[in-house]
Structures are given as C-alpha cells and as structure tokens.
Design an enzyme around this catalytic site. Structure first.
Site, PDB file in Angstrom:
ATOM      1  N   ASP A   6       0.842  -1.195   0.000  1.00  0.00           N
ATOM      2  CA  ASP A   6       0.000   0.000   0.000  1.00  0.00           C
ATOM      3  C   ASP A   6       0.880   1.250   0.000  1.00  0.00           C
ATOM      4  OD1 ASP A   6       0.736  -0.728   2.701  1.00  0.00           O
ATOM      5  OD2 ASP A   6      -0.704   0.736   3.449  1.00  0.00           O
ATOM      6  N   GLU A  39       0.090  -1.107   5.978  1.00  0.00           N
ATOM      7  CA  GLU A  39       1.122  -0.533   6.840  1.00  0.00           C
ATOM      8  C   GLU A  39       0.951   0.964   7.005  1.00  0.00           C
ATOM      9  OE1 GLU A  39       4.879   1.333   8.070  1.00  0.00           O
ATOM     10  OE2 GLU A  39       3.801   1.617   6.192  1.00  0.00           O
TER      11      GLU A  39
END
Length: 376
Positions: A92, A148
């Site tokens: 991400d 994250e």
C-alpha cells in the site's frame, strides 16, 4: 492466486554486477508503480496484491498466497523448509488514485520517480531480486502487507506470527539519508480528543451555549505541554475540526494528535496523560481514543544484524529515526530486526519521492548477502 497476462513495460538497459541486472529490476518496479495501491482502498489493493503475487511467483517460483483482509489482501511467499528469516514489506502507498497520471513512472537524471517508488515499492522489488540470487531459498519467507500506511491494524497479528516463527526480520522500508540503515525507531501513535458542548446563537445568546471550540483550544494547550523533546518525546496536535456556521456556538470539536516516543516509560506516561484529560468548562465533555500503537524499536534488537550488514558493506551506518514501521512490532517481540534495507533515495509521501538509480544493484546484493548469511 495471481494475476495473469501482466506486461513488464519497456525494458531499461543498465549495468550488471555479476548476476544482478538493473534492467529487470526497473521493469518490475514500473509494473508495481503502474498498478496504483492507495491505502484504504481494498479494491485497488486487491489488484495490487495480484500483481505482487505474480511477480513473486515469476521471479522466485513456488506459490504466493493471498491472505484476505478487510483492508485488502496481504501476500505471503515461502521458500519452504524451516523458517529462518522474514523479509517484510508492504504494497500500500499513501498516494490517492489518479496520482500516476500526474506523476508517471520515469527514470531520468539518475533518479527513479513515480508514486510509491521509495515508500516502498522500490524496496519490495529489490527484496524479490535479492532472494532470486539465492540458489537455495529454503528458510526464506516474504510477507507483503496491505495496510502498513494506516497502522497495520489488519496485518499485525499475521506479521507478528511469521516474525516469531522465522526468528529474524529484515524490513525493506526505504533507507535513511545517504543509505543508512535504521536500527531504532520511535514508537508512534495517533490520539483523537472529542469535545462535546452545547450549541447556541452566537449573536443572540452565546452565553447559553458551551463552546466546544474554546474548550478544544484549552485542551490543545494541555496536550502540547506533554512534549518532552529532551527525551525524544513529541506530542503534536495536527488537525482540528469544529463548527459549521459562523453564527452558531459550536457544540462539537475534534483534535487529532501525533505522538512519538523513544521509550516504553514515555509511552506509558503519555497514554496516562491523555486518559486523565478533563474539561475546563464544567458542562463540556471529553472522550479520548487512540494509543501509541507502534511500540518503540530500540537499537539493541538490531545489534547483531547490523554488525553482519557492516561486515558485508564496510562503512555503512545505523541510525535511529522518528518514523515508525512494522519493524516496531517485530522488535517489540524480541525478534532481531533490521530496518531501512530498502530503496536509497528520499521524498517519502511527497511529490519529490525518488530512488537513486546507482544504489539499486548494490542494495540488492546487500540484502542477498544478509539473507544468505542468516539461512546458511
């Protein structure tokens, strides 16, 4: 589960150091960057996870498993055998969909640019090519999480499980300035303080209201007083929301606060101080949410791993930084963890994000050497 028919884009010719070729690394990085993966977008992250899984299988063989979650799929690959080392990353990125159209992937003037190249798609691709150098990949696991950037809420249990199983963690986040490794990180977290007051007409009878914005201002000053920079603690109010009309006493306000600490004692102090906040106005009410959710990563958890890295690359330095990563979680478990092994560059989370081309091959070789030494 992987995507099929994925092109690698144009091939960039480049130097080869032994069996590490720059061109295929750039090809793979382009492929990842051009599948946008904004945090908090499960649909986009599902597409990104397919691309990551396909890349892992093409370069390393075996099967990459997608682990579904509400934030998007995490991707787990294993070389088989007894687990010895976990190579940890995330797919991400912080950039919203559409950023690629404005800032496409490019290689020019010694820099690789594009959304997510430094944090942390560059490190992810370097990790895959590093493991590809190993003749025997048994004992190696790669975990690429999907959340994250948003706190690892859905991936934390999985990454902690695999860290404990493997016993050693190499984190592929971007390097510190100049290519330094990250041997320490502050613990970090976000708090949200909500003030409830009472609305009233700001002109006719403001005294009938309880001004949530004024109360929030008092709380901001109390919160800012929790700073202790001399011991590495920063408590920083960052966002304030209140009111909707200029002639209405606001009945609600929300303050968002970023917290960074270097020690567990400071974590406990700050969390206790937030829990003890009380309103100054007798008719206002406060609610507090949040915590220091990423514990501090202290340098002693990386001592042996950093020494190993320094033996492979003499002159490399280890530094402590303020930002957090998933390495905070694994180090807090007592698992030896070395961070900052990813791309060398800068500009994380900004339009200036970049990776230095002439560092890529060397970084691949360093990670390959570390993994080989750990499993061998």
């Amino acid at each position: 589960m992987t995507a099929s028919g994925l092109g690698c884009g144009p091939h960039y010719g480049g130097p080869m150091t032994h069996d590490v070729a720059l061109g295929p690394i750039l090809d793979d990085l382009r492929t990842l960057v051009e599948v946008e993966s904004p945090s908090g977008d499960p649909v986009a992250l599902a597409a990104s996870a397919d691309v990551v899984a396909d890349l892992l299988e093409r370069r390393l063989g075996g099967l990459a498993v997608l682990v579904d979650g509400p934030a998007g799929p995490h991707v787990h690959w294993s070389g088989g055998g007894e687990p010895r080392v976990l190579v940890l990353g995330h797919h991400d990125t912080v950039f919203p969909a559409g950023t690629l159209a404005r800032r496409p992937f490019a290689v020019a003037e010694g820099k690789i640019t594009g959304p997510g190249v430094f944090d942390m798609l560059g490190g992810l691709v370097q990790a895959i090519h590093a493991v590809a150098l190993l003749d025997d990949r048994s004992g190696v696991e790669i975990l690429v999480t999907a959340d994250e950037e948003n706190g690892s809420v859905t991936s934390r249990a999985l990454l902690e499980e695999r860290a404990l199983a493997c016993g050693t963690v190499l984190v592929m986040e971007g390097a510190a300035d100049g290519g330094d490794l990250k041997v320490g990180r502050k613990g970090c977290g976000t708090f949200e303080v909500t003030v409830t007051g009472r609305a009233a007409h700001a002109g006719l009878e403001p005294e009938a209201g309880v001004n949530a914005l004024v109360e929030a201002a008092h709380q901001v000053l109390a919160i800012a007083a929790l700073n202790r920079p001399e011991v590495g603690t920063t408590v920083t109010p960052t966002v304030l929301h209140s009111g909707g009309q200029s002639n209405v006493v606001p009945d609600a306000a929300t303050v968002v606060v970023d917290v960074r600490v270097e020690t567990a004692d400071e974590k406990d102090r700050v969390e206790a101080a937030f829990a003890a906040l009380v309103p100054l106005h007798p008719e206002a009410a406060l609610t507090v949410a949040g915590s220091v959710n990423r514990p501090p990563m202290t340098p002693e958890t990386s001592t042996d791993l950093f020494a190993l890295a320094a033996s492979l690359e003499p002159g490399i330095r280890g530094v402590s930084v303020g930002g957090g990563s998933d390495g905070n979680f694994t180090a807090a478990l007592g698992v030896p963890t070395l961070d900052g092994l990813g791309a060398v560059g800068g500009g994380a989370h900004a339009d200036t994000e970049h990776v230095l081309v002439d560092t890529v091959v060397g970084r691949v070789r360093l990670v390959a050497g570390l993994v080989r030494a750990i499993v061998g």
